[in-house]
Design an enzyme around this catalytic site. Structure first.
Site, mmCIF file in Angstrom:
data_model
loop_
_atom_site.group_PDB
_atom_site.id
_atom_site.type_symbol
_atom_site.label_atom_id
_atom_site.label_comp_id
_atom_site.label_asym_id
_atom_site.label_seq_id
_atom_site.Cartn_x
_atom_site.Cartn_y
_atom_site.Cartn_z
ATOM 1 C CG ASP A 1 -16.236 -1.114 30.464
ATOM 2 O OD1 ASP A 1 -17.221 -1.059 31.225
ATOM 3 O OD2 ASP A 1 -15.558 -0.113 30.187
ATOM 4 C CB SER B 1 -17.881 2.008 34.523
ATOM 5 O OG SER B 1 -18.279 1.605 33.231
ATOM 6 C CD GLN C 1 -19.808 -1.537 33.696
ATOM 7 O OE1 GLN C 1 -20.656 -1.076 32.949
ATOM 8 N NE2 GLN C 1 -18.557 -1.773 33.309
#
Length: 300
Positions: free
Chosen positions: A198, A226, A276
């Protein structure tokens, strides 16, 4: 330092409920990668050790507060002969921060193939300090524990040279690993890998938007958050060894950006793929205004 990944059974005695600490990614905002890692660990706690995660899909619902613990409530969706599925909800108080589904499977023999790893300088040949490293860490608050538990060595010049772009795709390469030595528990390494995944995906999606705004630092010019995060675990690996993280963004627009990443061992084995989608907007003038942007996503 590995207490960051520690997960405890909740004092309530609930068999499928756990708690973990939170850490800041940006000031007053919890780092979503740790929430994903803890949710995956919580799901792992409810399956037999012989089962390994092969995919996870997560949606971020609200910004967490880094000074409060997070509870992880696990629901058994299905127990099959080869595949088993868990659903995890992450909460602070009554507020849902994240919902995640994780699928586990038994190992199976059979053919094994993957594409070749892209040519990349060895991590030992790259500096651990410098402009490229500073640029990568600029989106993480200086006091964050993330800076102590993760080591990065980016390939300088990636996504900065227009000749490296292919049909509008923006690509980056970096070596990454968890600091110190983790135990041999495969669940812990899968969680640590999801934690690392991430770190920089959203910033890669932002590169084209920075061009449109005249350049600059994405942490200063853009609001990034996100929206959803997915991973596929192809082969087991150690997250405390150097892994090549290659990520590229092929599209952004409509206030969103999409980035795909791949993790490789230094021997050239493809171990995981991650995708993502991020909220991607020009930064507003106040933290309160920025927080309201994420509320738009959480409230639909």
């Amino acid at each position: 330092m590995h207490d960051l990944l520690r997960l405890d059974a909740c004092a309530s005695g609930a068999t499928h409920e756990f708690s973990g600490i939170c850490c800041a990614g940006k000031p007053d905002r919890a780092f979503g990668g740790l929430t994903v890692a803890h949710a995956l660990l919580a799901a792992h706690r409810t399956v037999a050790p012989a089962w390994h995660v092969h995919s996870l899909h997560a949606y971020f619902l609200a910004m967490g507060r880094p000074d409060e613990k997070v509870r992880y409530r696990v629901r058994t969706v299905r127990d099959g002969g080869t595949y088993t599925l868990r659903e995890v909800t992450a909460l602070q108080g009554t507020e849902e921060l994240l919902t995640l589904t994780a699928s586990f499977k038994r190992p199976e023999p059979g053919p094994d193939r993957h594409v070749a790893m892209p040519p990349t300088p060895a991590p030992e040949s790259l500096p651990d300090r410098g402009e490229a490293v500073d640029r990568l860490w600029s989106g993480i608050t200086p006091s964050s524990a993330i800076r102590q538990v993760v080591q990065v060595r980016p390939v300088d010049g990636d996504a900065a040279d227009d000749d490296a772009d292919q049909y509008g795709s923006r690509a980056r390469r970096m070596w990454i690993r968890f600091s110190g030595r983790l135990s041999d528990d495969p669940a812990l390494h899968s969680a640590a890998l999801s934690f690392c995944s991430d770190l920089t995906l959203g910033r890669t999606a932002a590169l084209g938007h920075l061009d449109a705004l005249g350049g600059g630092n994405p942490a200063q010019r853009l609001f990034l958050a996100s929206i959803d995060h997915a991973m596929w675990f192809h082969r087991q690996c150690r997250a405390d060894d150097w892994l090549l993280y290659v990520h590229h963004s092929r599209t952004s627009g409509d206030g969103r950006g999409l980035t795909t990443g791949e993790f490789w061992t230094r021997e050239g084995a493809l171990v995981a793929t991650v995708t993502q989608e991020v909220l991607l907007r020009e930064r507003r003038t106040t933290p309160t205004a920025d927080r309201s942007v994420l509320a738009d996503v959480a409230l639909g």
